[in-house]
Design an enzyme around this catalytic site. Structure first.
Site, PDB file in Angstrom:
ATOM      1  N   SER A   1       0.956  -1.092   0.156  1.00 49.77           N
ATOM      2  CA  SER A   1      -0.024   0.031   0.060  1.00 49.77           C
ATOM      3  C   SER A   1       0.880   1.441  -0.067  1.00 49.77           C
ATOM      4  O   SER A   1       1.752   1.302  -0.998  1.00 49.77           O
ATOM      5  CB  SER A   1      -0.973  -0.128   1.377  1.00 49.77           C
ATOM      6  OG  SER A   1      -1.885   1.066   1.133  1.00 49.77           O
TER       7      SER A   1
ATOM      8  N   HIS B   1      -2.476  -1.086  -3.485  1.00 54.41           N
ATOM      9  CA  HIS B   1      -3.638  -0.091  -3.242  1.00 54.41           C
ATOM     10  C   HIS B   1      -3.028   1.134  -4.201  1.00 54.41           C
ATOM     11  O   HIS B   1      -2.139   1.695  -4.196  1.00 54.41           O
ATOM     12  CB  HIS B   1      -3.833   0.451  -1.933  1.00 54.41           C
ATOM     13  CG  HIS B   1      -4.134  -0.526  -1.156  1.00 54.41           C
ATOM     14  ND1 HIS B   1      -3.975  -0.571   0.360  1.00 54.41           N
ATOM     15  CD2 HIS B   1      -4.753  -1.556  -1.111  1.00 54.41           C
ATOM     16  CE1 HIS B   1      -4.511  -1.587   1.004  1.00 54.41           C
ATOM     17  NE2 HIS B   1      -4.885  -2.199  -0.061  1.00 54.41           N
TER      18      HIS B   1
ATOM     19  N   ASP C   1      -5.090  -4.245   5.709  1.00 53.39           N
ATOM     20  CA  ASP C   1      -5.310  -4.954   4.665  1.00 53.39           C
ATOM     21  C   ASP C   1      -4.420  -6.220   4.563  1.00 53.39           C
ATOM     22  O   ASP C   1      -3.121  -5.762   4.574  1.00 53.39           O
ATOM     23  CB  ASP C   1      -5.655  -4.132   3.339  1.00 53.39           C
ATOM     24  CG  ASP C   1      -6.267  -5.041   2.384  1.00 53.39           C
ATOM     25  OD1 ASP C   1      -6.915  -6.048   2.797  1.00 53.39           O
ATOM     26  OD2 ASP C   1      -6.381  -4.562   0.995  1.00 53.39           O
TER      27      ASP C   1
END
Ligand SMILES: C[S@@+](CC[C@H](N)C(=O)[O-])C[C@H]1O[C@@H](n2cnc3c(N)ncnc32)[C@H](O)[C@@H]1O
Lengths: 281, 189
Positions: free
Chosen positions: B15, B42, B135
């Protein structure tokens, strides 16, 4: 992997298969050829929320409790959508498809898997701006009766209008988007003038047949949920309902290339999944 | 030493700070590296998938966007498209969906890891890199449950350490490695 884990996974997969079979046998909704990984995520998600003791209990509930099966249908029909989703697609329609449609005296369009209607109203707005709406008939279908009812109403949370407006502008829209709806504190309602040439109806792409001959089919972000076999079946349905020279619009990540019907179509716009049905194969 | 097991796929989640981390990881892989790599980074929903160009320029694995129904091949790295979840089917092909965000993200690392865990079982390696959320933790845990291997970037070497820290908390990770050493570890498998 531990034996117990392996067995648990195997049992879970069997139970989910049985649940899907039960929904088909009892209610006629056929999810047997949908993406397995996707179905499993959705059903396990519901299982955890439901507080039930097993997937087998979910099968029992699905057979006996109509409220529960309605819930499962909502879980399995992913209704996530936007107005002017993928602005580049609508831009391509303006530039490459509208000139074609202008040659027809009367235009029929089928939006299959239209969800809550955002995609359909986007097209209606575009057609109106291009001066074609008054000679167009739009059929907008989805297999989910709850969502079709929402589509008919054309009322959306006001909080979404900011994104929709941005999408509209990116798609090449030049008017003031807020002229197209009436707003109050919570919601925005599309103008009735956009609804007059749209017929909303339930139609299941898996189990229902062709219902009209049309010049354009728009089916976006539905086929990605289907396995290859079912994709092919549905594409043959579209091929049958399109006139020669008719336009097929798929979602940005959906591809005709591997389908058995690839030879029936020509690509129209590079970078977009917009195809023309050949007159002769 | 246990005999080397045949790994069939590597899933990677990153991310905030992920672009640099992915570059470091891929750049240090052998030119002949054979195990397919599947990446969720992401990324903003309307971005062109620039990540692919940057990673391709490293001239290691061939990097492409994951297509629906595609079967991951040796020598390739696959990147989830912006605004779609990437899932792996039991037959090890890809599915893309536009379902709701998971952990505020689409693509979500958990969605890839959990489905890949079941598809590849003990033949899968999961790697969590830098990021500002959690996540991927549940997905990594699932990979461990299914007998796969879990690797996490050493939080001290991460641009943002919350994602690797959350992953380390979530399950018994096999290896916590400095970013620079992950590729060497994979090369030697
Ligand atoms: C992700 S939405 C896509 C909505 C819209 N076309 C778009 O691209 O924004 C998928 C829609 O397909 C519908 N759908 C799924 N299976 C279907 C089927 N067998 N027949 C008709 N519609 C179906 C779902 O109810 C849902 O509304």
């Amino acid at each position: 992997m531990k034996k117990s884990q392996e067995e648990q996974l195997e049992n879970q997969d069997i139970e989910i298969r049985l649940l899907i079979q039960a929904i088909f046998d009892k209610y006629g909704y056929d999810f047997r050829n949908y993406s397995q990984a996707h179905i499993k995520r959705r059903m396990l998600n519901r299982f955890h929320l439901s507080g039930m003791s097993s997937i087998s209990q979910m099968i029992h509930e699905a057979l006996c409790n109509h409220k529960f099966v309605d819930q499962l249908l909502m879980d399995l029909s992913i209704n996530v959508t936007e107005m002017f989703r993928d602005p580049a697609f609508y831009k391509a329609i303006r530039e490459h498809v509208i000139p074609l449609l202008k040659t027809y005296p009367f235009i029929k369009i089928w939006h299959a898997g239209c969800s809550s209607g955002e995609e359909v109203y986007s097209m209606a707005i575009l057609l109106k701006e291009e001066g074609l709406y008054n000679r167009t008939q739009i059929y907008a279908t989805d297999f989910n009766p709850v969502i079709i009812k929402q589509a008919k109403e054309g009322i959306y949370p006001i909080s979404r209008m900011k994104d929709f407006t941005l999408n509209y502008q990116r798609s090449g829209g030049k008017a003031s988007f807020s002229d197209y709806y009436t707003a109050n504190y919570e919601s925005a309602k599309l103008l009735d003038s956009f609804k007059k040439n749209i017929v909303f109806a339930t139609h299941n792409l898996v189990t229902d047949s062709v219902f009209a001959e049309v010049h354009m089919v728009v089916c976006r972000n539905v086929l990605i949920y289907f396995d290859r076999k079912l994709q092919d079946k549905v594409i043959s349905l579209f091929a049958d309902s399109l006139t020669g020279g008719g336009v097929l619009c798929l979602g940005s990540k959906e591809n005709l290339q591997f389908s058995g019907y690839y030879d029936n179509f020509d690509g129209l716009v590079t970078g977009e999944r917009v195809y023309i049905k050949k007159y002769k194969v | 030493m246990t005999p080397a097991r045949k790994y069939k796929a590597i899933v990677v989640g990153s991310s905030a700070g992920g672009l640099n981390a992915l570059k470091t990881l891929l750049r240090n892989l052998d030119r002949e590296f054979k195990i397919p790599v599947i990446i969720v980074q992401h990324i903003s929903p309307d971005s062109e998938n620039y990540l692919i160009h940057i990673l391709n320029d490293l001239k290691r694995l061939k990097v492409k966007e994951a297509d629906e129904k595609e079967h991951p091949q040796p020598g390739y790295a696959y990147v989830a498209p912006p605004n779609y979840h990437l899932l792996v089917e039991p037959d090890q092909t890809f599915t893309l969906t536009v379902d709701e965000r998971v952990n505020y993200a689409r693509p979500s690392i958990d969605v890839l890891f959990e489905t890949a865990a079941e598809a590849f079982r003990e033949h899968l390696i999961g790697i969590i890199l830098t990021g500002a959320n959690n996540d991927g933790s549940l997905g990594l845990k699932r990979i461990k449950e299914m007998g796969g291997m879990a690797i996490v970037q050493d939080p001290d070497t991460a641009e943002v350490d919350s994602m690797p820290k959350a992953a380390i908390q979530a399950c018994a990770v096999d290896h916590v490695l400095p970013l620079e050493e992950i590729a060497a570890f994979l090369n030697n498998l």
